[in-house]
Design a protein around this motif. Structure first.
Motif, PDB file in Angstrom:
ATOM      1  N   ILE A 183       6.574   0.553   3.125  1.00 14.21           N
ATOM      2  CA  ILE A 183       7.128   1.110   1.879  1.00 14.21           C
ATOM      3  C   ILE A 183       6.440   2.447   1.625  1.00 14.21           C
ATOM      4  O   ILE A 183       5.205   2.523   1.587  1.00 14.21           O
ATOM      5  CB  ILE A 183       6.942   0.121   0.729  1.00 14.21           C
ATOM      6  CG1 ILE A 183       7.725  -1.147   1.109  1.00 14.21           C
ATOM      7  CG2 ILE A 183       7.453   0.707  -0.581  1.00 14.21           C
ATOM      8  CD1 ILE A 183       7.796  -2.177   0.060  1.00 14.21           C
ATOM      9  N   LEU A 184       7.243   3.481   1.468  1.00 13.54           N
ATOM     10  CA  LEU A 184       6.723   4.850   1.564  1.00 13.54           C
ATOM     11  C   LEU A 184       6.861   5.621   0.253  1.00 13.54           C
ATOM     12  O   LEU A 184       7.779   5.357  -0.533  1.00 13.54           O
ATOM     13  CB  LEU A 184       7.494   5.600   2.656  1.00 13.54           C
ATOM     14  CG  LEU A 184       7.572   4.865   4.004  1.00 13.54           C
ATOM     15  CD1 LEU A 184       8.563   5.536   4.923  1.00 13.54           C
ATOM     16  CD2 LEU A 184       6.197   4.797   4.638  1.00 13.54           C
ATOM     17  N   PRO A 185       5.988   6.610   0.046  1.00 12.86           N
ATOM     18  CA  PRO A 185       6.078   7.476  -1.138  1.00 12.86           C
ATOM     19  C   PRO A 185       6.919   8.716  -0.822  1.00 12.86           C
ATOM     20  O   PRO A 185       7.356   8.909   0.305  1.00 12.86           O
ATOM     21  CB  PRO A 185       4.614   7.868  -1.338  1.00 12.86           C
ATOM     22  CG  PRO A 185       4.103   8.010   0.065  1.00 12.86           C
ATOM     23  CD  PRO A 185       4.843   6.995   0.902  1.00 12.86           C
ATOM     24  N   GLU A 234      10.902  -4.829  -3.089  1.00 10.20           N
ATOM     25  CA  GLU A 234      10.470  -6.182  -3.463  1.00 10.20           C
ATOM     26  C   GLU A 234      11.175  -7.238  -2.604  1.00 10.20           C
ATOM     27  O   GLU A 234      10.547  -8.208  -2.163  1.00 10.20           O
ATOM     28  CB  GLU A 234      10.804  -6.391  -4.938  1.00 10.20           C
ATOM     29  CG  GLU A 234       9.887  -7.366  -5.608  1.00 10.20           C
ATOM     30  CD  GLU A 234      10.193  -7.460  -7.098  1.00 10.20           C
ATOM     31  OE1 GLU A 234      10.396  -6.413  -7.741  1.00 10.20           O
ATOM     32  OE2 GLU A 234      10.240  -8.595  -7.581  1.00 10.20           O
ATOM     33  N   ARG A 267       2.699   7.366  10.486  1.00  3.99           N
ATOM     34  CA  ARG A 267       1.330   6.876  10.656  1.00  3.99           C
ATOM     35  C   ARG A 267       1.259   5.346  10.575  1.00  3.99           C
ATOM     36  O   ARG A 267       0.315   4.752  11.078  1.00  3.99           O
ATOM     37  CB  ARG A 267       0.366   7.551   9.675  1.00  3.99           C
ATOM     38  CG  ARG A 267       0.371   7.014   8.275  1.00  3.99           C
ATOM     39  CD  ARG A 267      -0.576   7.769   7.361  1.00  3.99           C
ATOM     40  NE  ARG A 267      -0.619   7.106   6.077  1.00  3.99           N
ATOM     41  CZ  ARG A 267      -1.181   7.593   5.001  1.00  3.99           C
ATOM     42  NH1 ARG A 267      -1.783   8.774   5.036  1.00  3.99           N
ATOM     43  NH2 ARG A 267      -1.180   6.918   3.879  1.00  3.99           N
ATOM     44  N   LYS A 274      11.136   1.325   4.190  1.00  7.06           N
ATOM     45  CA  LYS A 274      11.877   1.719   2.988  1.00  7.06           C
ATOM     46  C   LYS A 274      11.245   2.986   2.430  1.00  7.06           C
ATOM     47  O   LYS A 274      10.189   2.954   1.798  1.00  7.06           O
ATOM     48  CB  LYS A 274      11.857   0.636   1.915  1.00  7.06           C
ATOM     49  CG  LYS A 274      12.882   0.981   0.831  1.00  7.06           C
ATOM     50  CD  LYS A 274      12.602   0.374  -0.515  1.00  7.06           C
ATOM     51  CE  LYS A 274      11.576   1.083  -1.317  1.00  7.06           C
ATOM     52  NZ  LYS A 274      11.955   2.441  -1.761  1.00  7.06           N
ATOM     53  N   GLU A 329      -5.090   9.857 -12.315  1.00  4.30           N
ATOM     54  CA  GLU A 329      -4.447  10.644 -11.263  1.00  4.30           C
ATOM     55  C   GLU A 329      -3.268  11.379 -11.882  1.00  4.30           C
ATOM     56  O   GLU A 329      -2.348  10.756 -12.416  1.00  4.30           O
ATOM     57  CB  GLU A 329      -3.953   9.726 -10.144  1.00  4.30           C
ATOM     58  CG  GLU A 329      -3.304  10.498  -9.014  1.00  4.30           C
ATOM     59  CD  GLU A 329      -2.763   9.604  -7.897  1.00  4.30           C
ATOM     60  OE1 GLU A 329      -2.080   8.610  -8.209  1.00  4.30           O
ATOM     61  OE2 GLU A 329      -3.028   9.912  -6.727  1.00  4.30           O
ATOM     62  N   GLY A 362      16.471   2.802  -1.262  1.00  5.51           N
ATOM     63  CA  GLY A 362      16.714   2.375  -2.630  1.00  5.51           C
ATOM     64  C   GLY A 362      15.411   2.290  -3.410  1.00  5.51           C
ATOM     65  O   GLY A 362      14.337   2.608  -2.891  1.00  5.51           O
ATOM     66  N   ALA A 363      15.532   1.814  -4.628  1.00  4.35           N
ATOM     67  CA  ALA A 363      14.396   1.802  -5.539  1.00  4.35           C
ATOM     68  C   ALA A 363      13.512   0.581  -5.280  1.00  4.35           C
ATOM     69  O   ALA A 363      13.650  -0.111  -4.266  1.00  4.35           O
ATOM     70  CB  ALA A 363      14.912   1.822  -6.972  1.00  4.35           C
ATOM     71  N   GLY A 364      12.614   0.325  -6.235  1.00  7.20           N
ATOM     72  CA  GLY A 364      11.602  -0.711  -6.058  1.00  7.20           C
ATOM     73  C   GLY A 364      12.152  -2.096  -5.742  1.00  7.20           C
ATOM     74  O   GLY A 364      11.536  -2.856  -4.996  1.00  7.20           O
ATOM     75  N   THR A 370       2.384   2.584   0.820  1.00  8.04           N
ATOM     76  CA  THR A 370       1.732   3.822   0.387  1.00  8.04           C
ATOM     77  C   THR A 370       2.391   4.251  -0.905  1.00  8.04           C
ATOM     78  O   THR A 370       3.607   4.489  -0.937  1.00  8.04           O
ATOM     79  CB  THR A 370       1.882   4.931   1.452  1.00  8.04           C
ATOM     80  OG1 THR A 370       1.441   4.425   2.707  1.00  8.04           O
ATOM     81  CG2 THR A 370       1.034   6.146   1.100  1.00  8.04           C
ATOM     82  N   GLY A 371       1.616   4.330  -1.965  1.00  4.13           N
ATOM     83  CA  GLY A 371       2.180   4.693  -3.263  1.00  4.13           C
ATOM     84  C   GLY A 371       1.135   4.540  -4.346  1.00  4.13           C
ATOM     85  O   GLY A 371      -0.075   4.563  -4.074  1.00  4.13           O
ATOM     86  N   SER A 372       1.592   4.357  -5.558  1.00  6.73           N
ATOM     87  CA  SER A 372       0.660   4.340  -6.691  1.00  6.73           C
ATOM     88  C   SER A 372      -0.097   3.012  -6.760  1.00  6.73           C
ATOM     89  O   SER A 372       0.374   1.986  -6.256  1.00  6.73           O
ATOM     90  CB  SER A 372       1.438   4.552  -7.994  1.00  6.73           C
ATOM     91  OG  SER A 372       2.350   3.495  -8.164  1.00  6.73           O
ATOM     92  N   GLU A 415      -2.305   1.868   0.693  1.00  6.91           N
ATOM     93  CA  GLU A 415      -2.798   3.253   0.620  1.00  6.91           C
ATOM     94  C   GLU A 415      -2.390   3.784  -0.747  1.00  6.91           C
ATOM     95  O   GLU A 415      -1.227   4.131  -0.958  1.00  6.91           O
ATOM     96  CB  GLU A 415      -2.171   4.106   1.736  1.00  6.91           C
ATOM     97  CG  GLU A 415      -2.553   3.682   3.148  1.00  6.91           C
ATOM     98  CD  GLU A 415      -3.949   4.143   3.542  1.00  6.91           C
ATOM     99  OE1 GLU A 415      -4.683   4.713   2.704  1.00  6.91           O
ATOM    100  OE2 GLU A 415      -4.317   3.924   4.715  1.00  6.91           O
ATOM    101  N   LEU A 416      -3.331   3.838  -1.690  1.00  6.18           N
ATOM    102  CA  LEU A 416      -2.965   4.054  -3.094  1.00  6.18           C
ATOM    103  C   LEU A 416      -3.454   5.406  -3.607  1.00  6.18           C
ATOM    104  O   LEU A 416      -3.731   6.313  -2.828  1.00  6.18           O
ATOM    105  CB  LEU A 416      -3.515   2.889  -3.926  1.00  6.18           C
ATOM    106  CG  LEU A 416      -3.140   1.492  -3.385  1.00  6.18           C
ATOM    107  CD1 LEU A 416      -3.768   0.392  -4.226  1.00  6.18           C
ATOM    108  CD2 LEU A 416      -1.628   1.315  -3.300  1.00  6.18           C
TER     109      LEU A 416
END
Ligand code: NAD
Length: 491
Positions: free
Chosen positions: A155-157, A219, A167, A182, A390, A213-215, A233-235, A256-257
């Motif tokens: 899941i990517l930012p 999920e 990566r 995603k 942040e 698509g979105a979250g 990778t995201g918040s 990875e936050l």
């Protein structure tokens, strides 16, 4: 000069998802993609439906036996070819990425090059996933084999779509695992283009799938019973719910936050080098960088000199359309712009000293774009919102210290622990800082000075696990141990 924006013709031909070796349309909600520099919608896409997300996991599961049984050298061939194809299509990929994210074209080109490098690095690892032997006496032998973990979800930012894809996906594929990626709903295009190139490189159908698509789509993937590992990778906030979702199938997680990384400058530092590294470290990609050096912690005796250099550096930066390759492009979305504006307005209301920037930028011809001026707040209290949160925009704060110990205490006064930096001529202090600062990666005398083969990841609320380098393979392999009794009469 602002280009009469040339939207690439191929945009209209990029599918909305890539499942089981073929591009397809999304059948979920309509998702217009907007050029953040102009506000123009350049492509209408459709999100993937929950069924499409489930089909993608099924395709990855079905492809697992064939891919994991492919000889390591053959897996390597495919990944080497994919690296070459990404490089061959670097110009097109970079334009799409620059337009979609709003990042300056040369930075987008660099990201595409990094993506190719990740595939090449991990291609070289396919045939080096050795196991071990463990002595158990003359009649028994124990050995371990490294097996692929199974179906992996990525899941990517939106800030580094193609390089964060590569990566995680490259080591997963190298290990013989299969993938459903995603990308962020804001920046789906480059992941789909890479999946198309992977088929051209010889990857088997179903090994690399992309749904968009979105979250809620993410999920569905994280909670799927066939998901074995989630690389997110995201918040930090979303990372928490991903961790919870992944508990349904008891999947492993790499998180990875976010970060609020400190850069310390001691009195004996080379101030020109520090100013250069700090300006790049906070204004690159308009500050939308997880590892951005957002907090300058500076010895009081050199603070004002360094601040002056940083103000000059900030004011020299060019701002414009990403395809014109300025120093700063727009922020990715109006939500992101409002977020940055909110932090700055509240900091001003609290009476903090904004020494440059502090407002939207309105470059000529692009007045409606989502640009923000490079901004610096000086001498900010350690526990204020702007020092702790942040921001994810081009906003630097400075904090003053009188001793090394104070610099270290201020550095560690954060919920995050992604990276840290120090500028000093004193190696003893630099190494003491490196050992005692709470961060996953430390840069001495050269903030963010590269290293895509060096393990990367956070501590504290910046994450769990490591990507990049050999450490990046660990999440995608499972060590199975086999004990053989070869005593006489047993075989
Ligand atoms: P985000 O958390 O809003 O979204 C990240 C991804 O998660 C998107 O694809 C989104 O659709 C998906 N998502 C949202 N809710 C979900 C859910 N409940 N379940 C599953 N997936 C869900 O982050 P963002 O705004 O795209 O990116 C910015 C953040 O990413 C920043 O905090 C930044 O520091 C972080 N980041 C970290 C690194 C790193 O390597 N540590 C790198 C880049 C960005």
């Amino acid at each position: 000069m602002v280009l009469a924006v040339r939207y690439p013709e191929q945009l209209g031909t990029i599918p909305h998802a890539f499942i089981n070796g073929a591009g397809c349309s999304g059948v979920g909600a309509v998702r217009p993609l907007t050029d953040p520099a102009t506000g123009r919608v350049f492509l209408e896409t459709n999100e993937s439906s929950p069924e499409q997300a489930q089909n993608a996991v099924q395709a990855a599961k079905a492809a697992l036996p064939a891919w994991s049984d492919t000889a390591p050298g053959k897996r390597a061939d495919v990944l080497f070819r994919l690296a070459g194809l990404i490089e061959a299509q670097a110009d097109e990929l970079a334009v799409v990425e620059a337009l979609n994210v709003g990042k300056p074209l040369s930075q987008a080109k660099r990201d595409v090059g990094r993506a190719a490098d990740y595939f090449r690095f991990y291609a070289g690892c396919c045939d080096k996933l050795n196991g071990d032997t463990i002595p158990l006496g003359p009649d028994k032998t124990a050995l371990t084999v490294m097996e692929p973990v199974g179906v992996t979800v990525h899941i990517l930012p939106w800030n580094y779509p193609i390089s964060t894809l590569a990566r995680g996906v490259a080591p997963a594929l190298a290990a013989g695992a299969t993938v459903v990626a995603k990308p962020s709903e804001l920046t789906p295009l480059s992941a789909i283009m890479v999946a198309q190139l992977a088929i051209e490189a010889g990857l088997l159908d179903g090994v690399l799938n992309v749904v968009c698509g979105a979250g809620s789509v993410g999920e569905t993937l994280c909670t799927h019973p066939d998901t074995a590992h989630v690389t997110f990778t995201g918040s930090t906030q979303t990372g928490r719910s991903v961790m919870q979702s992944a508990s349904a199938p008891i999947a492993g997680v790499t998180l990875e936050l976010g970060g609020k990384s400190p850069v310390v400058v001691l009195a004996d530092a080379d101030l020109d080098a520090a100013a250069d590294g700090i300006a790049k470290g906070i204004f690159f990609n308009a500050g939308q960088v997880c590892a951005a050096g957002a907090r300058l912690i500076c010895d009081r005796s050199v603070h004002d000199d360094l601040l002056e250099k940083l103000i000059q550096a900030a004011q020299k930066l060019t701002i414009g359309h990403p395809l014109d390759d300025p120093d700063l492009g727009p922020l990715v979305s109006s939500d992101q712009l409002s977020r940055v504006e909110g932090f700055v307005v509240r900091a001003k209301e609290a009476g903090f000293r904004c020494v440059t920037g502090g407002q939207r930028a309105r470059p000529k011809g692009l007045e409606g774009g989502l640009f923000y001026e490079p901004t610096i707040f000086a001498d900010v209290p350690a526990n204020s919102e702007i020092a702790q949160s942040e921001i994810f925009g081009p906003v630097l704060i400075t904090q003053l210290c009188d001793t090394f110990d104070e610099a270290l205490t201020l550095s560690n006064n954060s919920p995050f622990g992604l990276v840290a930096g120090i500028y000093t001529a004193n190696v003893t202090k630099a190494m003491r800082y490196a050992r005692q600062v709470e961060a996953g990666q430390v840069f001495i005398n050269g903030f963010l000075q590269g290293g895509d083969t060096v393990p990367f990841g956070g501590v504290k609320q910046s994450g769990i696990g490591r990507e990049k380098g050999l450490a990046g393979l660990a999440a995608y392999t499972v060590e199975k141990s086999i004990v053989l009794n070869h005593a006489e009469g047993q075989l």
